[in-house]
Structures are given as structure tokens and as C-alpha cells.
Design an enzyme around this catalytic site. Structure first.
Site, PDB file in Angstrom:
ATOM      1  N   ASP A 126      -6.311  -1.994 -79.981  1.00 41.92           N
ATOM      2  CA  ASP A 126      -6.364  -3.408 -80.304  1.00 41.92           C
ATOM      3  C   ASP A 126      -7.950  -4.048 -80.254  1.00 41.92           C
ATOM      4  O   ASP A 126      -8.537  -3.151 -80.182  1.00 41.92           O
ATOM      5  CB  ASP A 126      -5.238  -4.486 -79.523  1.00 41.92           C
ATOM      6  CG  ASP A 126      -5.532  -4.422 -77.998  1.00 41.92           C
ATOM      7  OD1 ASP A 126      -6.796  -3.885 -77.575  1.00 41.92           O
ATOM      8  OD2 ASP A 126      -4.648  -4.468 -77.145  1.00 41.92           O
ATOM      9  N   VAL A 127      -8.019  -5.518 -80.176  1.00 44.44           N
ATOM     10  CA  VAL A 127      -9.366  -6.020 -80.079  1.00 44.44           C
ATOM     11  C   VAL A 127     -10.226  -5.877 -78.816  1.00 44.44           C
ATOM     12  O   VAL A 127     -11.146  -5.963 -78.963  1.00 44.44           O
ATOM     13  CB  VAL A 127      -9.406  -7.508 -80.604  1.00 44.44           C
ATOM     14  CG1 VAL A 127      -8.878  -7.672 -82.202  1.00 44.44           C
ATOM     15  CG2 VAL A 127      -8.835  -8.289 -79.682  1.00 44.44           C
TER      16      VAL A 127
END
Length: 138
Positions: A15-16
């Protein structure tokens, strides 16, 4: 009996924040459960031919330590059989250094694909179909 599958985190699973996306943990757990069934002699096509299929009724994840790209870990599976229509599967994701990254608890059942209802004795049916039921603790 505890079964385990090795996994390496791939870049597209992040994910980010740079750690494994929460939904990917469910995919890791599902992959390990299917590998466990296959090792017990319960490939998907065999189950479909017998007109049954394992289903997840509930899944809970406890995140302990993050997994990042390139991390090698193993996903464990252990079935817990009781009476009734459901069973439990306990799973852990453990990095090669021994760090527990996540715990997954699943409540599952075995669906009659024609009646679309859970079988009364999923362990018994798995025992009948498996070539290695002892692996599943049956």
C-alpha cells in the site's frame, strides 16, 4: 497438525505506506488453506466433482508486525474440528527471523453445491474424500 507455505512479498502487494496491503493478507491466508487442502488430497476439481466446496463464514486478522517488499515468511494452517456444521482454521504469518506478522482466525464450513447449504459433518466428508486426512487432523 500444522501445515505451512512459504511466501515472498511482491512489490505490487504494497500500500502507500510501503507495507503489505491489508486485503493481501487474506489472499495469503486463502492460498495457504488451498495448498493445505491439496496436500491432503483435496484439489478443487475433486471437491467440485463431489459437489462440495469449502466456504469462509468469518475471518479475523490481527496485525502484529508489518511485512514489506522482499520479506520471506511462511503462512501456517491448522484445522480445529468440533461438532456441527463449522470448523476453525488458525493461521499465522511468521517471518523467517521468527517475527509473528499476523494471525488469522477463520470459521469455515463445507457447502453442498446443489442444496446450497452447509453439510452437517464437514470433517467427516473431508475424511471420506481426502487421500491424506491425517494431515487435516482427521
Amino acid at each position: 497438525m500444522t501445515f505451512s507455505v512459504p511466501v515472498t512479498v511482491r512489490g505490487y502487494e504494497l500500500d502507500v505506506q510501503g507495507h503489505v496491503n491489508q486485503a493481501v493478507y487474506l489472499q495469503y491466508a486463502e492460498h495457504a488453506r488451498w495448498e493445505f487442502l491439496v496436500a491432503a488430497g483435496l484439489k478443487a476439481d475433486k471437491l467440485v466433482a463431489a459437489r462440495v466446496g469449502p466456504v469462509v463464514l468469518e475471518s479475523t486478522i490481527k496485525y502484529r508486525r508489518e511485512l514489506r517488499v522482499g520479506d520471506d515468511f511462511r503462512v501456517t494452517c491448522e484445522f480445529e474440528w468440533g461438532s456441527g456444521k463449522t470448523y476453525r482454521i488458525r493461521q499465522e504469518m511468521i517471518r523467517t527471523d521468527g517475527t509473528l506478522s499476523a494471525e488469522v482466525a477463520v470459521i469455515g464450513g463445507l457447502l453442498d453445491l446443489d442444496a446450497r447449504k452447509l453439510l452437517a459433518d464437514p470433517g467427516g466428508r473431508f475424511r471420506e474424500l481426502a487421500t491424506n486426512p491425517g494431515l487435516l487432523g482427521l
